[in-house]
Design a protein around this motif. Structure first.
Motif, PDB file in Angstrom:
ATOM      1  N   ALA A   7       0.829  -1.206   0.000  1.00  0.00           N
ATOM      2  CA  ALA A   7       0.000   0.000   0.000  1.00  0.00           C
ATOM      3  C   ALA A   7       0.866   1.260   0.000  1.00  0.00           C
ATOM      4  N   GLU A   8       1.923   1.246   0.809  1.00  0.00           N
ATOM      5  CA  GLU A   8       2.813   2.412   0.868  1.00  0.00           C
ATOM      6  C   GLU A   8       3.517   2.650  -0.470  1.00  0.00           C
ATOM      7  N   ALA A   9       3.792   1.575  -1.184  1.00  0.00           N
ATOM      8  CA  ALA A   9       4.444   1.695  -2.492  1.00  0.00           C
ATOM      9  C   ALA A   9       3.430   1.948  -3.606  1.00  0.00           C
ATOM     10  N   ARG A  10       2.146   1.988  -3.242  1.00  0.00           N
ATOM     11  CA  ARG A  10       1.051   2.217  -4.198  1.00  0.00           C
ATOM     12  C   ARG A  10       1.063   1.189  -5.336  1.00  0.00           C
ATOM     13  N   LEU A  11       1.230  -0.078  -4.928  1.00  0.00           N
ATOM     14  CA  LEU A  11       1.243  -1.167  -5.906  1.00  0.00           C
ATOM     15  C   LEU A  11      -0.122  -1.822  -5.965  1.00  0.00           C
ATOM     16  N   SER A  12      -0.380  -2.508  -7.033  1.00  0.00           N
ATOM     17  CA  SER A  12      -1.640  -3.220  -7.229  1.00  0.00           C
ATOM     18  C   SER A  12      -1.832  -4.288  -6.155  1.00  0.00           C
ATOM     19  N   ALA A  13      -3.062  -4.587  -5.866  1.00  0.00           N
ATOM     20  CA  ALA A  13      -3.373  -5.636  -4.892  1.00  0.00           C
ATOM     21  C   ALA A  13      -2.866  -6.997  -5.359  1.00  0.00           C
ATOM     22  N   ALA A  14      -2.659  -7.137  -6.653  1.00  0.00           N
ATOM     23  CA  ALA A  14      -2.153  -8.406  -7.187  1.00  0.00           C
ATOM     24  C   ALA A  14      -0.691  -8.627  -6.815  1.00  0.00           C
ATOM     25  N   VAL A  15       0.029  -7.542  -6.547  1.00  0.00           N
ATOM     26  CA  VAL A  15       1.450  -7.654  -6.197  1.00  0.00           C
ATOM     27  C   VAL A  15       1.561  -8.242  -4.792  1.00  0.00           C
ATOM     28  N   GLY A  16       2.337  -9.275  -4.682  1.00  0.00           N
ATOM     29  CA  GLY A  16       2.551  -9.900  -3.380  1.00  0.00           C
ATOM     30  C   GLY A  16       1.501 -10.918  -2.987  1.00  0.00           C
ATOM     31  N   ARG A  17       0.460 -11.071  -3.803  1.00  0.00           N
ATOM     32  CA  ARG A  17      -0.597 -12.032  -3.459  1.00  0.00           C
ATOM     33  C   ARG A  17      -0.042 -13.435  -3.328  1.00  0.00           C
ATOM     34  N   HIS A  18       0.825 -13.825  -4.243  1.00  0.00           N
ATOM     35  CA  HIS A  18       1.405 -15.166  -4.211  1.00  0.00           C
ATOM     36  C   HIS A  18       2.251 -15.345  -2.942  1.00  0.00           C
ATOM     37  N   ALA A  19       3.000 -14.313  -2.592  1.00  0.00           N
ATOM     38  CA  ALA A  19       3.816 -14.380  -1.373  1.00  0.00           C
ATOM     39  C   ALA A  19       2.931 -14.549  -0.141  1.00  0.00           C
ATOM     40  N   LEU A  20       1.817 -13.838  -0.089  1.00  0.00           N
ATOM     41  CA  LEU A  20       0.898 -13.983   1.047  1.00  0.00           C
ATOM     42  C   LEU A  20       0.276 -15.374   1.081  1.00  0.00           C
ATOM     43  N   GLU A  21      -0.025 -15.911  -0.091  1.00  0.00           N
ATOM     44  CA  GLU A  21      -0.583 -17.264  -0.152  1.00  0.00           C
ATOM     45  C   GLU A  21       0.420 -18.286   0.393  1.00  0.00           C
ATOM     46  N   LEU A  22       1.684 -18.157  -0.018  1.00  0.00           N
ATOM     47  CA  LEU A  22       2.722 -19.062   0.475  1.00  0.00           C
ATOM     48  C   LEU A  22       2.957 -18.873   1.971  1.00  0.00           C
ATOM     49  N   LEU A  23       2.931 -17.633   2.424  1.00  0.00           N
ATOM     50  CA  LEU A  23       3.094 -17.361   3.847  1.00  0.00           C
ATOM     51  C   LEU A  23       1.949 -17.968   4.649  1.00  0.00           C
ATOM     52  N   SER A  24       0.749 -17.887   4.112  1.00  0.00           N
ATOM     53  CA  SER A  24      -0.410 -18.488   4.773  1.00  0.00           C
ATOM     54  C   SER A  24      -0.229 -19.996   4.926  1.00  0.00           C
ATOM     55  N   ARG A  25       0.270 -20.635   3.885  1.00  0.00           N
ATOM     56  CA  ARG A  25       0.543 -22.076   3.960  1.00  0.00           C
ATOM     57  C   ARG A  25       1.618 -22.375   5.002  1.00  0.00           C
ATOM     58  N   ALA A  26       2.641 -21.543   5.039  1.00  0.00           N
ATOM     59  CA  ALA A  26       3.715 -21.735   6.016  1.00  0.00           C
ATOM     60  C   ALA A  26       3.168 -21.605   7.442  1.00  0.00           C
ATOM     61  N   MET A  27       2.278 -20.641   7.653  1.00  0.00           N
ATOM     62  CA  MET A  27       1.694 -20.461   8.988  1.00  0.00           C
ATOM     63  C   MET A  27       0.837 -21.671   9.377  1.00  0.00           C
ATOM     64  N   MET A  28       0.126 -22.225   8.415  1.00  0.00           N
ATOM     65  CA  MET A  28      -0.665 -23.424   8.704  1.00  0.00           C
ATOM     66  C   MET A  28       0.248 -24.585   9.058  1.00  0.00           C
ATOM     67  N   THR A  29       1.389 -24.673   8.391  1.00  0.00           N
ATOM     68  CA  THR A  29       2.351 -25.734   8.681  1.00  0.00           C
ATOM     69  C   THR A  29       2.947 -25.557  10.072  1.00  0.00           C
ATOM     70  N   ILE A  30       3.275 -24.325  10.440  1.00  0.00           N
ATOM     71  CA  ILE A  30       3.792 -24.050  11.783  1.00  0.00           C
ATOM     72  C   ILE A  30       2.751 -24.438  12.825  1.00  0.00           C
ATOM     73  N   ASP A  31       1.491 -24.076  12.575  1.00  0.00           N
ATOM     74  CA  ASP A  31       0.412 -24.417  13.508  1.00  0.00           C
ATOM     75  C   ASP A  31       0.266 -25.928  13.638  1.00  0.00           C
ATOM     76  N   GLN A  32       0.360 -26.644  12.531  1.00  0.00           N
ATOM     77  CA  GLN A  32       0.278 -28.109  12.564  1.00  0.00           C
ATOM     78  C   GLN A  32       1.432 -28.687  13.375  1.00  0.00           C
ATOM     79  N   ALA A  33       2.636 -28.152  13.160  1.00  0.00           N
ATOM     80  CA  ALA A  33       3.806 -28.625  13.900  1.00  0.00           C
ATOM     81  C   ALA A  33       3.639 -28.382  15.391  1.00  0.00           C
ATOM     82  N   CYS A  34       3.081 -27.245  15.746  1.00  0.00           N
ATOM     83  CA  CYS A  34       2.851 -26.940  17.162  1.00  0.00           C
ATOM     84  C   CYS A  34       1.869 -27.941  17.757  1.00  0.00           C
TER      85      CYS A  34
END
Length: 110
Positions: free
Chosen positions: A41-68
Motif C-alpha cells: 500500500a505504501e508503495a502504491r502497488l496493485s493488490a495483485a502484487v505480493g498475493r502469491h507471497a501472502l498465499e505461500l506465507l499463509s501455507r507456512a503459517m498453517m504448517t507451523i500451527d500443525q507442527a505446534c
C-alpha cells in the motif's frame, strides 16, 4: 537421578524449547503477514502484487500451527513410553519465554 529420569527431563526441556521456537516463528510469520500488504500500500502497488507471497506465507503459517499441535500431542507420548515428563513447564510458552512483546489493546477505527 536415574538415566531414565535424566532422559525424560532432557526430552521435556527440548519439547518446551520447540514449543517456544514454534510460537516465535508463528509470531514472526504473523508480523510478516501484516507488513507485506502495508508495504504494498505504501508503495502504491496493485493488490495483485505480493498475493502469491501472502498465499505461500499463509501455507507456512498453517504448517507451523500443525507442527505446534503435533509437538503438543507428542508431549503426552513420553508418559506412555515410561518417561516422566512432569518437569515440562507449560508456563514456558509465556510471551516472556518466546521473547515476544505483550499484546496491546485493540484499537477501534471510528
Amino acid at each position: 537421578m536415574t538415566a531414565e529420569h535424566e532422559a525424560a527431563v532432557q526430552v521435556a526441556r527440548l519439547l518446551g524449547q520447540l514449543e517456544n521456537d514454534l510460537d516465535a516463528a508463528f509470531a514472526t510469520a504473523g508480523a510478516l503477514a501484516v507488513a507485506l500488504p502495508q508495504a504494498r500500500a505504501e508503495a502504491r502497488l496493485s493488490a495483485a502484487v505480493g498475493r502469491h507471497a501472502l498465499e505461500l506465507l499463509s501455507r507456512a503459517m498453517m504448517t507451523i500451527d500443525q507442527a505446534c499441535g503435533d509437538d503438543i500431542r507428542s508431549d503426552g507420548v513420553g508418559g506412555r513410553v515410561g518417561f516422566d515428563t512432569g518437569d515440562h513447564d507449560d508456563r514456558a510458552k509465556s510471551l516472556e519465554a518466546t521473547r515476544l512483546v505483550a499484546p496491546t489493546r485493540p484499537r477501534v477505527a471510528a
